[in-house]
Design a protein around this motif. Structure first.
Motif, PDB file in Angstrom:
ATOM      1  N   ILE A   1       1.062  -1.474  -0.180  1.00 36.48           N
ATOM      2  CA  ILE A   1      -0.233   0.082  -0.232  1.00 36.48           C
ATOM      3  C   ILE A   1       1.092   1.324  -0.023  1.00 36.48           C
ATOM      4  O   ILE A   1       1.969   1.714   0.996  1.00 36.48           O
ATOM      5  CB  ILE A   1      -0.813   0.260   1.200  1.00 36.48           C
TER       6      ILE A   1
ATOM      7  N   VAL B   1      -3.762   6.997   0.051  1.00 35.49           N
ATOM      8  CA  VAL B   1      -4.182   6.416   0.842  1.00 35.49           C
ATOM      9  C   VAL B   1      -5.524   7.597   0.481  1.00 35.49           C
ATOM     10  O   VAL B   1      -5.080   8.921   0.251  1.00 35.49           O
ATOM     11  CB  VAL B   1      -4.406   6.500   2.031  1.00 35.49           C
TER      12      VAL B   1
ATOM     13  N   ILE C   1     -10.428   6.369   5.245  1.00 33.74           N
ATOM     14  CA  ILE C   1     -10.376   6.103   4.227  1.00 33.74           C
ATOM     15  C   ILE C   1     -10.892   4.828   3.862  1.00 33.74           C
ATOM     16  O   ILE C   1     -11.625   3.592   3.769  1.00 33.74           O
ATOM     17  CB  ILE C   1      -8.680   5.004   4.373  1.00 33.74           C
TER      18      ILE C   1
ATOM     19  N   VAL D   1      -7.228   2.676  -1.095  1.00 36.37           N
ATOM     20  CA  VAL D   1      -6.230   3.218  -1.061  1.00 36.37           C
ATOM     21  C   VAL D   1      -5.433   2.490  -2.611  1.00 36.37           C
ATOM     22  O   VAL D   1      -5.608   1.363  -3.428  1.00 36.37           O
ATOM     23  CB  VAL D   1      -5.453   1.391  -0.299  1.00 36.37           C
TER      24      VAL D   1
ATOM     25  N   ARG E   1     -10.773   0.798   0.567  1.00 40.36           N
ATOM     26  CA  ARG E   1     -10.363  -0.220   1.760  1.00 40.36           C
ATOM     27  C   ARG E   1     -11.265  -1.323   2.038  1.00 40.36           C
ATOM     28  O   ARG E   1     -10.139  -2.228   3.246  1.00 40.36           O
ATOM     29  CB  ARG E   1     -10.562   1.013   2.957  1.00 40.36           C
TER      30      ARG E   1
ATOM     31  N   THR F   1       3.052  -1.521   3.921  1.00 41.82           N
ATOM     32  CA  THR F   1       3.160   0.154   3.315  1.00 41.82           C
ATOM     33  C   THR F   1       4.365   0.327   2.994  1.00 41.82           C
ATOM     34  O   THR F   1       5.522  -0.733   3.506  1.00 41.82           O
ATOM     35  CB  THR F   1       3.382   1.251   4.873  1.00 41.82           C
TER      36      THR F   1
END
Length: 97
Positions: free
Chosen positions: A6, A9, A18, A21, A39, A55
């Motif tokens: 990810i 966002v 969120i 993404v 999301r 992330t």
């Protein structure tokens, strides 16, 4: 290594949660194409143990991505990198798109 990264966002209009993404497949040669997904879909995949997410953060110094933290789900809804189980989305200050 996570299945997907990810990298950004998009929040709802109230900036509380969120909505979407930006994800990329994490492949040995680099990243797959960028996709925008809800999301809730990512939360479902994590909750059902169908895929893992982490992330990835674009560093200003090198212009390359570096791995951030693993993403987990809180109460089957919220995406988070924090282990405190706070009922909100928290993806380590990823950029917005």
């Amino acid at each position: 290594m996570a299945d997907f990264c990810i990298t950004a966002v998009r929040y709802d209009t109230e900036r509380k949660h969120i909505n979407y993404v930006e994800v990329r497949e994490d492949v040995p040669e680099g990243f797959g194409p960028k996709r925008t997904v809800p999301r809730a879909f990512v939360a479902d995949l994590i909750r059902k143990n169908k895929a893992t997410f982490a992330t990835w953060i674009l560093t200003k110094e090198t212009g390359k991505f570096k791995m951030g933290a693993d993403v987990h789900v809180v109460e089957s809804v919220y995406l988070s990198t924090d282990s405190n189980n706070t009922k909100r989305d928290n993806l380590a200050n990823l950029p917005e798109f």
